[in-house]
Design a protein around this motif. Sequence first.
Motif, PDB file in Angstrom:
ATOM      1  N   HIS A 140       9.650  -9.319  12.925  1.00 41.42           N
ATOM      2  CA  HIS A 140      10.415  -9.170  14.175  1.00 41.42           C
ATOM      3  C   HIS A 140      10.558  -7.709  14.553  1.00 41.42           C
ATOM      4  O   HIS A 140      10.494  -7.332  15.722  1.00 41.42           O
ATOM      5  CB  HIS A 140      11.788  -9.837  14.049  1.00 41.42           C
ATOM      6  N   GLY A 141      10.745  -6.877  13.548  1.00 45.25           N
ATOM      7  CA  GLY A 141      10.885  -5.438  13.813  1.00 45.25           C
ATOM      8  C   GLY A 141       9.630  -4.851  14.446  1.00 45.25           C
ATOM      9  O   GLY A 141       9.700  -3.986  15.325  1.00 45.25           O
ATOM     10  N   VAL A 142       8.480  -5.339  14.029  1.00 46.53           N
ATOM     11  CA  VAL A 142       7.226  -4.749  14.512  1.00 46.53           C
ATOM     12  C   VAL A 142       6.692  -5.477  15.748  1.00 46.53           C
ATOM     13  O   VAL A 142       6.253  -4.857  16.717  1.00 46.53           O
ATOM     14  CB  VAL A 142       6.165  -4.752  13.388  1.00 46.53           C
ATOM     15  N   LEU A 143       6.749  -6.817  15.723  1.00 47.33           N
ATOM     16  CA  LEU A 143       6.141  -7.591  16.822  1.00 47.33           C
ATOM     17  C   LEU A 143       7.157  -8.084  17.857  1.00 47.33           C
ATOM     18  O   LEU A 143       6.794  -8.718  18.836  1.00 47.33           O
ATOM     19  CB  LEU A 143       5.386  -8.812  16.270  1.00 47.33           C
ATOM     20  N   GLY A 144       8.418  -7.833  17.626  1.00 50.66           N
ATOM     21  CA  GLY A 144       9.431  -8.330  18.554  1.00 50.66           C
ATOM     22  C   GLY A 144       9.921  -9.703  18.129  1.00 50.66           C
ATOM     23  O   GLY A 144       9.370 -10.313  17.207  1.00 50.66           O
ATOM     24  N   ALA A 145      10.933 -10.190  18.828  1.00 53.65           N
ATOM     25  CA  ALA A 145      11.638 -11.407  18.410  1.00 53.65           C
ATOM     26  C   ALA A 145      10.722 -12.629  18.369  1.00 53.65           C
ATOM     27  O   ALA A 145      10.982 -13.584  17.644  1.00 53.65           O
ATOM     28  CB  ALA A 145      12.818 -11.678  19.326  1.00 53.65           C
ATOM     29  N   SER A 146       9.651 -12.630  19.129  1.00 52.91           N
ATOM     30  CA  SER A 146       8.787 -13.811  19.106  1.00 52.91           C
ATOM     31  C   SER A 146       7.667 -13.679  18.066  1.00 52.91           C
ATOM     32  O   SER A 146       6.800 -14.546  17.966  1.00 52.91           O
ATOM     33  CB  SER A 146       8.188 -14.044  20.490  1.00 52.91           C
ATOM     34  N   GLY A 147       7.704 -12.591  17.314  1.00 58.41           N
ATOM     35  CA  GLY A 147       6.657 -12.363  16.324  1.00 58.41           C
ATOM     36  C   GLY A 147       6.647 -13.452  15.251  1.00 58.41           C
ATOM     37  O   GLY A 147       7.692 -13.934  14.833  1.00 58.41           O
ATOM     38  N   ARG A 148       5.441 -13.886  14.839  1.00 55.81           N
ATOM     39  CA  ARG A 148       5.348 -14.919  13.807  1.00 55.81           C
ATOM     40  C   ARG A 148       4.295 -14.523  12.776  1.00 55.81           C
ATOM     41  O   ARG A 148       3.447 -13.672  13.025  1.00 55.81           O
ATOM     42  CB  ARG A 148       4.980 -16.263  14.426  1.00 55.81           C
ATOM     43  N   LEU A 149       4.405 -15.199  11.667  1.00 61.01           N
ATOM     44  CA  LEU A 149       3.517 -14.876  10.560  1.00 61.01           C
ATOM     45  C   LEU A 149       2.740 -16.131  10.180  1.00 61.01           C
ATOM     46  O   LEU A 149       3.293 -17.219  10.125  1.00 61.01           O
ATOM     47  CB  LEU A 149       4.369 -14.434   9.372  1.00 61.01           C
ATOM     48  N   GLU A 150       1.459 -15.972   9.941  1.00 55.70           N
ATOM     49  CA  GLU A 150       0.712 -17.097   9.383  1.00 55.70           C
ATOM     50  C   GLU A 150       0.075 -16.664   8.080  1.00 55.70           C
ATOM     51  O   GLU A 150      -0.301 -15.503   7.920  1.00 55.70           O
ATOM     52  CB  GLU A 150      -0.378 -17.573  10.347  1.00 55.70           C
ATOM     53  N   TYR A 151      -0.039 -17.623   7.186  1.00 51.22           N
ATOM     54  CA  TYR A 151      -0.636 -17.311   5.893  1.00 51.22           C
ATOM     55  C   TYR A 151      -2.048 -17.869   5.812  1.00 51.22           C
ATOM     56  O   TYR A 151      -2.324 -18.957   6.313  1.00 51.22           O
ATOM     57  CB  TYR A 151       0.151 -17.957   4.760  1.00 51.22           C
ATOM     58  N   SER A 152      -2.873 -17.122   5.164  1.00 49.32           N
ATOM     59  CA  SER A 152      -4.169 -17.646   4.812  1.00 49.32           C
ATOM     60  C   SER A 152      -4.231 -17.577   3.295  1.00 49.32           C
ATOM     61  O   SER A 152      -4.129 -16.516   2.702  1.00 49.32           O
ATOM     62  CB  SER A 152      -5.234 -16.756   5.447  1.00 49.32           C
ATOM     63  N   VAL A 153      -4.346 -18.736   2.686  1.00 46.11           N
ATOM     64  CA  VAL A 153      -4.241 -18.779   1.221  1.00 46.11           C
ATOM     65  C   VAL A 153      -5.624 -18.963   0.617  1.00 46.11           C
ATOM     66  O   VAL A 153      -6.354 -19.885   0.992  1.00 46.11           O
ATOM     67  CB  VAL A 153      -3.338 -19.950   0.780  1.00 46.11           C
ATOM     68  N   ILE A 154      -5.976 -18.091  -0.288  1.00 47.16           N
ATOM     69  CA  ILE A 154      -7.251 -18.262  -0.980  1.00 47.16           C
ATOM     70  C   ILE A 154      -7.113 -19.387  -1.980  1.00 47.16           C
ATOM     71  O   ILE A 154      -6.235 -19.364  -2.825  1.00 47.16           O
ATOM     72  CB  ILE A 154      -7.650 -16.989  -1.752  1.00 47.16           C
ATOM     73  N   VAL A 155      -7.937 -20.399  -1.852  1.00 49.63           N
ATOM     74  CA  VAL A 155      -7.874 -21.458  -2.855  1.00 49.63           C
ATOM     75  C   VAL A 155      -9.055 -21.411  -3.810  1.00 49.63           C
ATOM     76  O   VAL A 155      -9.110 -22.100  -4.789  1.00 49.63           O
ATOM     77  CB  VAL A 155      -7.770 -22.861  -2.226  1.00 49.63           C
ATOM     78  N   ASP A 156     -10.046 -20.583  -3.480  1.00 51.47           N
ATOM     79  CA  ASP A 156     -11.146 -20.385  -4.414  1.00 51.47           C
ATOM     80  C   ASP A 156     -11.669 -18.991  -4.139  1.00 51.47           C
ATOM     81  O   ASP A 156     -12.038 -18.677  -3.012  1.00 51.47           O
ATOM     82  CB  ASP A 156     -12.227 -21.438  -4.175  1.00 51.47           C
ATOM     83  N   SER A 157     -11.691 -18.190  -5.173  1.00 51.61           N
ATOM     84  CA  SER A 157     -12.038 -16.796  -4.923  1.00 51.61           C
ATOM     85  C   SER A 157     -13.516 -16.611  -4.585  1.00 51.61           C
ATOM     86  O   SER A 157     -13.929 -15.595  -4.070  1.00 51.61           O
ATOM     87  CB  SER A 157     -11.685 -15.941  -6.134  1.00 51.61           C
ATOM     88  N   GLY A 158     -14.326 -17.630  -4.853  1.00 54.25           N
ATOM     89  CA  GLY A 158     -15.735 -17.549  -4.489  1.00 54.25           C
ATOM     90  C   GLY A 158     -16.506 -16.494  -5.263  1.00 54.25           C
ATOM     91  O   GLY A 158     -16.000 -15.898  -6.205  1.00 54.25           O
TER      92      GLY A 158
END
Length: 478
Positions: free
Chosen positions: A68-86
């Motif tokens: 919120h501090g950086v992107l403003g009140a509507s800022g959101r976060l999404e995760y990308s999770v590694i499930v196999d390091s390949g």
Amino acid sequence: MEVECGTIWNDCLEIIRKEVDEQNFNTWFKPIIPLRSEADVLTIQVPSQFFYEWLEEHYVPVLKKAVHGVLGASGRLEYSVIVDSGNHQNPPLMVNYPNGTGMKRNSGSQNQNGNGNLDDYSPFSFKALDPRTVNSRLNPSYSFDNFVEGDCNRLARSAGLAVAKKPGVTSFNPLMLYGGVGVGKTHLVQSIGNEIKKSLPDKIVLYVDQNDFTNQFLNALQNHKLQDFQNFYLQVDLLILDDVQFLSGREKTQEMFFHIFNQLHQSGKQIIMTSDCPPRDLKGFQERLLSRFKWGLTADLQEPDFETKLAIIHNKMESDGIEIPTEVAEYLAYSVDTNLRDMEGVLNSLMFHATLLKKEIDLELAKEVLKNIVKEIQSDVSVDFIQKTVADYFKVSLDSLKAKVKKREIVIPRQVAMYFCKRYTQLTLALIGENFGGRDHSTVIHALESVEDMMKADSNFKNSVDELSKKLKLRMVS
Ligand code: ADP
Ligand code: MG
């Protein structure tokens, strides 16, 4: 775009750095890689499902503040999770979430993310373990074959057998076994592990006691190896955690175990735990962990009764090729009334005398060995003295103890007197019976069991027995 999301994340890190201490910053935020930023959504890559869950559990307010501090009140976060390091040929497999809902816990959603064959992957197989070489930390000498069945352990044993046949498939997951010191918990859970290793060699089996687990975890935490730590645990098919009660008050270790537990359980892996008390009596545990413990089957192991102890003694001596006379076995089964671990010490010592010193195993030797191990057996006290002391204490006549009277006021003192004869003299059961009006050895066994049962059920009765025991012991040492 690349640069932009990098800058945004760096700004976020500046804010986060002020909120968390250095160690946590290094452990939980440094490994994060910013992937992209579109409109007011920043996508970050985290190294594992566990990592994601940990962030969600512990750092939502901090992340919110930063985003919120950086992107403003509507800022959101999404995760990308590694499930196999390949590897070089296969790029890492990733799963994204929370699919636009923003900083909300979204556990278990990896199976719904369009990767139809995701279940085929072991999500954390960075360093795949080989079931044939992995050190299971099992002691091969524990098996179902040498685990004697008795009323005291029947349920736990059959649950253990069921789990050993079909780990992760029965509803006994987790299997939680509890009971006091030396009732055979470790023996039983190790037997399950050994059995699975034998019949299902592709399964990765791991036995750890709580102490190992805690130390490994703290070590990993200190050396920033948490990823390795959980990658390892998450590959296990059967996890046995012994003496879980000692996790009491260890919040961070519990936290880690909670996550490992959830992941394993979700993917149908078997978990077995032991504890010195039922889950409801465990103190210093997070409620959510305790509730997990109750998901499967909880079974108790009781102190072995006389017959089971006898069978355990015979079994152990036989497996070492030593014959033990019945009267000696009976004497030990009654005299060693602390726990089976002490019994093991006594038997080992007897075996030592028999094999190395070439002594014959008889009552005399058994008594000598016991003297060194069980302090209580210091010297002899006579049957007469026991009978008289008990009769006085319960205010009944000495003759009635030896007569065929079946009144309750007589029967109980008589049983107590028999109990002390077994405990403090070296008479065989048959001889004790003789001294009480010619009763047979099964009557004596029944008496001994009744006294033990009554002591468990009735604290007043137990106090009386303890008091009598003191009187008798005073006489023995004087
Ligand atoms: P716990 O883990 O409950 O404290 P252990 O499994 O260490 O107890 O058992 C103590 C000792 O008693 C071990 O030597 C074990 O082999 C033996 N023992 C316990 N129960 C049995 C049983 N039912 N049959 C054979 N040996 C047993
Ligand atoms: Mg144990």
